[in-house]
Design an enzyme around this catalytic site. Sequence first.
Site, PDB file in Angstrom:
ATOM      1  CE  LYS A 189      -4.276  -2.051   1.793  1.00 60.76           C
ATOM      2  NZ  LYS A 189      -3.794  -3.334   1.582  1.00 60.76           N
TER       3      LYS A 189
HETATM    4  C1  LIG Z   1      -4.201  -4.565   0.731  1.00 60.06           C
HETATM    5  C2  LIG Z   1      -3.496  -5.837   0.588  1.00 60.06           C
HETATM    6  C3  LIG Z   1      -3.996  -6.776  -0.109  1.00 60.06           C
HETATM    7  C4  LIG Z   1      -5.045  -6.499  -1.226  1.00 60.06           C
HETATM    8  O1  LIG Z   1      -5.050  -5.535  -2.246  1.00 60.06           O
HETATM    9  P1  LIG Z   1      -6.404  -5.039  -2.989  1.00 60.06           P
HETATM   10  O2  LIG Z   1      -5.774  -4.169  -3.685  1.00 60.06           O
HETATM   11  O3  LIG Z   1      -7.444  -4.574  -1.669  1.00 60.06           O
HETATM   12  O4  LIG Z   1      -6.707  -6.194  -3.460  1.00 60.06           O
HETATM   13  C5  LIG Z   1      -3.051  -7.731  -0.160  1.00 60.06           C
HETATM   14  N1  LIG Z   1      -2.182  -7.861   0.432  1.00 60.06           N
HETATM   15  C6  LIG Z   1      -1.567  -7.321   1.489  1.00 60.06           C
HETATM   16  C7  LIG Z   1      -0.568  -7.473   2.278  1.00 60.06           C
HETATM   17  C8  LIG Z   1      -2.365  -6.055   1.603  1.00 60.06           C
HETATM   18  O5  LIG Z   1      -2.149  -5.057   2.773  1.00 60.06           O
END
Ligand SMILES: *Cc1c(COP(=O)(O)O)cnc(C)c1O
Length: 482
Positions: free
Chosen positions: A108
């Site tokens: 993120k």
């Molecule tokens: C947010 C997240 C995801 C999922 O990503 P999306 O864009 O919501 O599909 C997968 N793995 C981790 C570690 C995350 O923080």
Amino acid sequence: MEYQSTRGKASSVSASEAIVRGLAPDGGLYVPKSFPQADLQAWKDLSYPQLAEKVVGSFLTDYDPAFLSQAAESTYGTAFAGKAGHVEKVHDGLYSLELWHGPTCAFKDYALQLMPKLLLQGKKNLGRTETTRILVATSGDTGKAALAGYAGLEGIEISVFYPNAGTSEIQRLQMATQQGDNVHVYAVDGNFDDAQTGVKKVFADAEVAAQLEKRGIRLSSANSINWGRLVPQIVYYFYTYFRLAADGAVAWGDPVDFCVPTGNFGDILAGYYAKRMGLPVGRLICASNENNVLTDFIRTGTYDARRDFHKTASPSMDILISSNLERLLYHVSGSTEKVAGWMKDLAAQGHYTVDAATLAAIQESFACGCADDAQGAGEIRERFEQDGYLCDTHTAVAFRVAEECRSAAPMVVLSTASPFKFPRDVLEALGVDAPASDFEAMQTLTEKTGCAAPVALSSLRTLPVRFTEVIAPAAIRDAALR
Ligand SMILES: *Cc1c(COP(=O)(O)O)cnc(C)c1O
């Protein structure tokens, strides 16, 4: 480049407006009206920040290129330790795109380090001078990534609400030690739903909005339905393809498959945008944990959220309503009426079924699969014992699904979190009894595997804790009004 709502009842806006607004006024999500085409030859040797400027700039046409260049450099240069878009070979034909070398050790960061700068500049572009107050309800990862992105920015404040005793020790300390004068962190006496419901109520409260407006403050959210969070994620699909091509792992122009651990469908949707821009993406494989609503949907065309919610070892994928799927539905069906109808059915009845042509168009680009905690743990162990490669619980789900979906094309798994963010689960998967403390577990994991813990995580142990306030869910409103 203009943006329109997936539900068709709001007027078109510029990129600045889409990013400052977040959600369209008709409840839909903003989508670009066309797909800019990539210049693959001209882009293939660019550095990560240079490539980010090109990809992001081709969508954000009302932003000054000099600003984008500077923002990309300051975001993806040193903050990612020179490892932005780092690809690791796991074994022949299988690669891991390690997206966790940013400041909070989760993917993120790619979006939440850049998006605040896009928001600030978007406000400038629109001549808006109010203070933006960001409210975030988090189960762990998003809260810290958002705090790290927004801390210290002029004209922006951020308040994060997390469930007291509902996060890991590391996740809690990541948030409670956050520096910056414009940040607030609250533990909510309840679970994630209590925090999320409390924050949603504040957003819907006209009285709160009126009181804040008198003080020159407007509320906003940092969640992944904002276009400004999606567009930075397109970059690493291009960057990865160019690296594989440069290394001879794929012949120029031949397809590469990507397998993505999925929750809200943002990360994988970015791969779809890359494909529509002309990148030779083979299949996009949507990997789910036991909350496999998307697996069923991609196989059958029926999205059915009426099912039990499972708390798993990959908590960032524990989602039953994947908001960004709405954008894909619009792009493949081309119909705002259809999308509005499906979303209405989902809200009213908890399910909807798309038509055969829409399903076929989805299946042309997407494959899918799911894995439960035991299968994920088995995968962590196998990858480590067979390939010497250590991964976290989210990435493990994708490795497992990738194996089932291998084609002749090279396969890239998007690795979304550092294994040291979930040291206890990773240790247990390796067959080691995990110590109760996350910090001791990190130490044990290093001893067992020879991999070093990221300093951003190991240093938490000695950082001063700034936020200790625990509030009742009913007090979220007061906190938001401070
Ligand atoms: C947010 C997240 C995801 C999922 O990503 P999306 O864009 O919501 O599909 C997968 N793995 C981790 C570690 C995350 O923080």
